[in-house]
Design a protein around this motif. Structure first.
Motif, PDB file in Angstrom:
ATOM      1  N   TYR A  35      25.805  45.377 -63.891  1.00 33.01           N
ATOM      2  CA  TYR A  35      25.558  44.222 -63.028  1.00 33.01           C
ATOM      3  C   TYR A  35      25.027  43.012 -63.812  1.00 33.01           C
ATOM      4  O   TYR A  35      25.348  41.870 -63.487  1.00 33.01           O
ATOM      5  CB  TYR A  35      24.628  44.589 -61.870  1.00 33.01           C
ATOM      6  CG  TYR A  35      25.350  45.401 -60.826  1.00 33.01           C
ATOM      7  CD1 TYR A  35      26.065  44.779 -59.801  1.00 33.01           C
ATOM      8  CD2 TYR A  35      25.367  46.788 -60.873  1.00 33.01           C
ATOM      9  CE1 TYR A  35      26.762  45.513 -58.862  1.00 33.01           C
ATOM     10  CE2 TYR A  35      26.060  47.538 -59.933  1.00 33.01           C
ATOM     11  CZ  TYR A  35      26.760  46.897 -58.937  1.00 33.01           C
ATOM     12  OH  TYR A  35      27.456  47.629 -58.013  1.00 33.01           O
ATOM     13  N   GLU A  57      32.654  47.417 -49.054  1.00 32.41           N
ATOM     14  CA  GLU A  57      32.544  46.797 -50.362  1.00 32.41           C
ATOM     15  C   GLU A  57      31.534  45.669 -50.322  1.00 32.41           C
ATOM     16  O   GLU A  57      31.130  45.231 -49.260  1.00 32.41           O
ATOM     17  CB  GLU A  57      33.894  46.273 -50.850  1.00 32.41           C
ATOM     18  CG  GLU A  57      34.257  44.865 -50.420  1.00 32.41           C
ATOM     19  CD  GLU A  57      34.828  44.736 -49.017  1.00 32.41           C
ATOM     20  OE1 GLU A  57      34.636  43.663 -48.435  1.00 32.41           O
ATOM     21  OE2 GLU A  57      35.439  45.669 -48.496  1.00 32.41           O
ATOM     22  N   ILE A  58      31.137  45.207 -51.503  1.00 31.61           N
ATOM     23  CA  ILE A  58      30.361  43.986 -51.647  1.00 31.61           C
ATOM     24  C   ILE A  58      31.319  42.989 -52.289  1.00 31.61           C
ATOM     25  O   ILE A  58      31.951  43.296 -53.298  1.00 31.61           O
ATOM     26  CB  ILE A  58      29.133  44.194 -52.545  1.00 31.61           C
ATOM     27  CG1 ILE A  58      28.222  45.270 -51.960  1.00 31.61           C
ATOM     28  CG2 ILE A  58      28.362  42.886 -52.717  1.00 31.61           C
ATOM     29  CD1 ILE A  58      27.121  45.711 -52.892  1.00 31.61           C
ATOM     30  N   CYS A  59      31.437  41.820 -51.714  1.00 36.97           N
ATOM     31  CA  CYS A  59      32.389  40.822 -52.191  1.00 36.97           C
ATOM     32  C   CYS A  59      31.657  39.668 -52.870  1.00 36.97           C
ATOM     33  O   CYS A  59      30.704  39.130 -52.317  1.00 36.97           O
ATOM     34  CB  CYS A  59      33.235  40.311 -51.024  1.00 36.97           C
ATOM     35  SG  CYS A  59      34.479  39.110 -51.508  1.00 36.97           S
ATOM     36  N   TYR A  63      39.999  44.403 -55.738  1.00 36.22           N
ATOM     37  CA  TYR A  63      38.937  45.400 -55.653  1.00 36.22           C
ATOM     38  C   TYR A  63      38.766  46.068 -57.015  1.00 36.22           C
ATOM     39  O   TYR A  63      39.730  46.267 -57.751  1.00 36.22           O
ATOM     40  CB  TYR A  63      39.269  46.487 -54.625  1.00 36.22           C
ATOM     41  CG  TYR A  63      39.181  46.027 -53.183  1.00 36.22           C
ATOM     42  CD1 TYR A  63      37.972  45.616 -52.643  1.00 36.22           C
ATOM     43  CD2 TYR A  63      40.309  46.030 -52.365  1.00 36.22           C
ATOM     44  CE1 TYR A  63      37.883  45.211 -51.322  1.00 36.22           C
ATOM     45  CE2 TYR A  63      40.223  45.621 -51.041  1.00 36.22           C
ATOM     46  CZ  TYR A  63      39.006  45.219 -50.525  1.00 36.22           C
ATOM     47  OH  TYR A  63      38.918  44.817 -49.217  1.00 36.22           O
ATOM     48  N   ASP A  86      32.177  49.835 -59.631  1.00 37.70           N
ATOM     49  CA  ASP A  86      31.054  49.825 -60.568  1.00 37.70           C
ATOM     50  C   ASP A  86      30.966  51.201 -61.222  1.00 37.70           C
ATOM     51  O   ASP A  86      31.766  52.096 -60.904  1.00 37.70           O
ATOM     52  CB  ASP A  86      29.766  49.381 -59.855  1.00 37.70           C
ATOM     53  CG  ASP A  86      29.025  50.478 -59.125  1.00 37.70           C
ATOM     54  OD1 ASP A  86      29.552  51.602 -58.959  1.00 37.70           O
ATOM     55  OD2 ASP A  86      27.887  50.222 -58.687  1.00 37.70           O
ATOM     56  N   LEU A 125      33.678  47.188 -55.199  1.00 39.99           N
ATOM     57  CA  LEU A 125      33.287  45.790 -55.170  1.00 39.99           C
ATOM     58  C   LEU A 125      34.558  44.955 -55.048  1.00 39.99           C
ATOM     59  O   LEU A 125      35.639  45.425 -55.359  1.00 39.99           O
ATOM     60  CB  LEU A 125      32.542  45.416 -56.450  1.00 39.99           C
ATOM     61  CG  LEU A 125      31.309  46.269 -56.779  1.00 39.99           C
ATOM     62  CD1 LEU A 125      30.783  45.945 -58.170  1.00 39.99           C
ATOM     63  CD2 LEU A 125      30.228  46.075 -55.741  1.00 39.99           C
ATOM     64  N   GLU A 126      34.394  43.718 -54.580  1.00 35.46           N
ATOM     65  CA  GLU A 126      35.548  42.833 -54.411  1.00 35.46           C
ATOM     66  C   GLU A 126      35.259  41.488 -55.052  1.00 35.46           C
ATOM     67  O   GLU A 126      34.123  41.026 -55.051  1.00 35.46           O
ATOM     68  CB  GLU A 126      35.838  42.632 -52.929  1.00 35.46           C
ATOM     69  CG  GLU A 126      37.023  41.746 -52.649  1.00 35.46           C
ATOM     70  CD  GLU A 126      37.297  41.536 -51.150  1.00 35.46           C
ATOM     71  OE1 GLU A 126      38.379  41.031 -50.825  1.00 35.46           O
ATOM     72  OE2 GLU A 126      36.424  41.879 -50.317  1.00 35.46           O
TER      73      GLU A 126
END
Length: 151
Positions: free
Chosen positions: A22, A92-94, A135, A138, A144-145
């Motif tokens: 991250y 997802e987290i975008c 997409y 991690d 994640l997007e």
């Protein structure tokens, strides 16, 4: 009733690997970390003798995002499930990006597992405009997007 999103929490199996991903690959800013344990922590998580290492990463001056909270439970390993866009969960987290093709090449160079290359969508007739999206995962398999708004 709800005022704002405080953070997005992700349970991880390896804190060092997750911070590196991250911070170094997605370029979020490492804010620091803390250890959670004690009766309040046990009550919060609904489990006895909980010990959790928690780290926070946030956006930068160029990036607006709620902090990402990484949680590693130290007294028992995380239950690993295969993430799927087709199961009930947070899918997802975008993250918005300015140049998705450049970021996609960066992810590939870093060995990140991408589910697809950038795809172009035109939802102008629905009032949402045009965008590119992809997409990726991690190190924990969390989906994640990336999304780029295009004109």
């Amino acid at each position: 009733m709800i005022h704002e999103i405080a953070h997005v929490g992700i349970t991880v199996r390896d804190m060092e690997e997750s911070i590196k991903f991250y911070r170094d690959i997605l370029h979020l800013t490492y804010q620091g970390e803390m250890m959670m344990e004690g009766k309040e922590t046990d009550a919060l998580f609904g489990k006895e003798n909980t010990k959790a290492r928690v780290a926070y990463l946030k956006g930068t001056e160029e990036m607006i995002s709620p902090p990402v909270e990484l949680i590693q439970f130290l007294n028992e390993p995380a239950i690993e499930k295969s993430s799927s866009l087709f199961q009930t969960s947070i899918s997802e987290i975008c993250f918005y990006v300015k140049d998705i093709e450049k970021v996609y090449r960066h992810l590939l160079q870093e060995g990140v597992e991408c589910i697809s290359e950038p795809q172009t969508f035109d939802f102008t007739k629905d009032g949402f405009g045009k965008s590119k999206a992809l997409y990726f995962k991690d190190p924990n398999g969390i989906i994640l997007e990336l999304m780029e708004n295009i004109d």
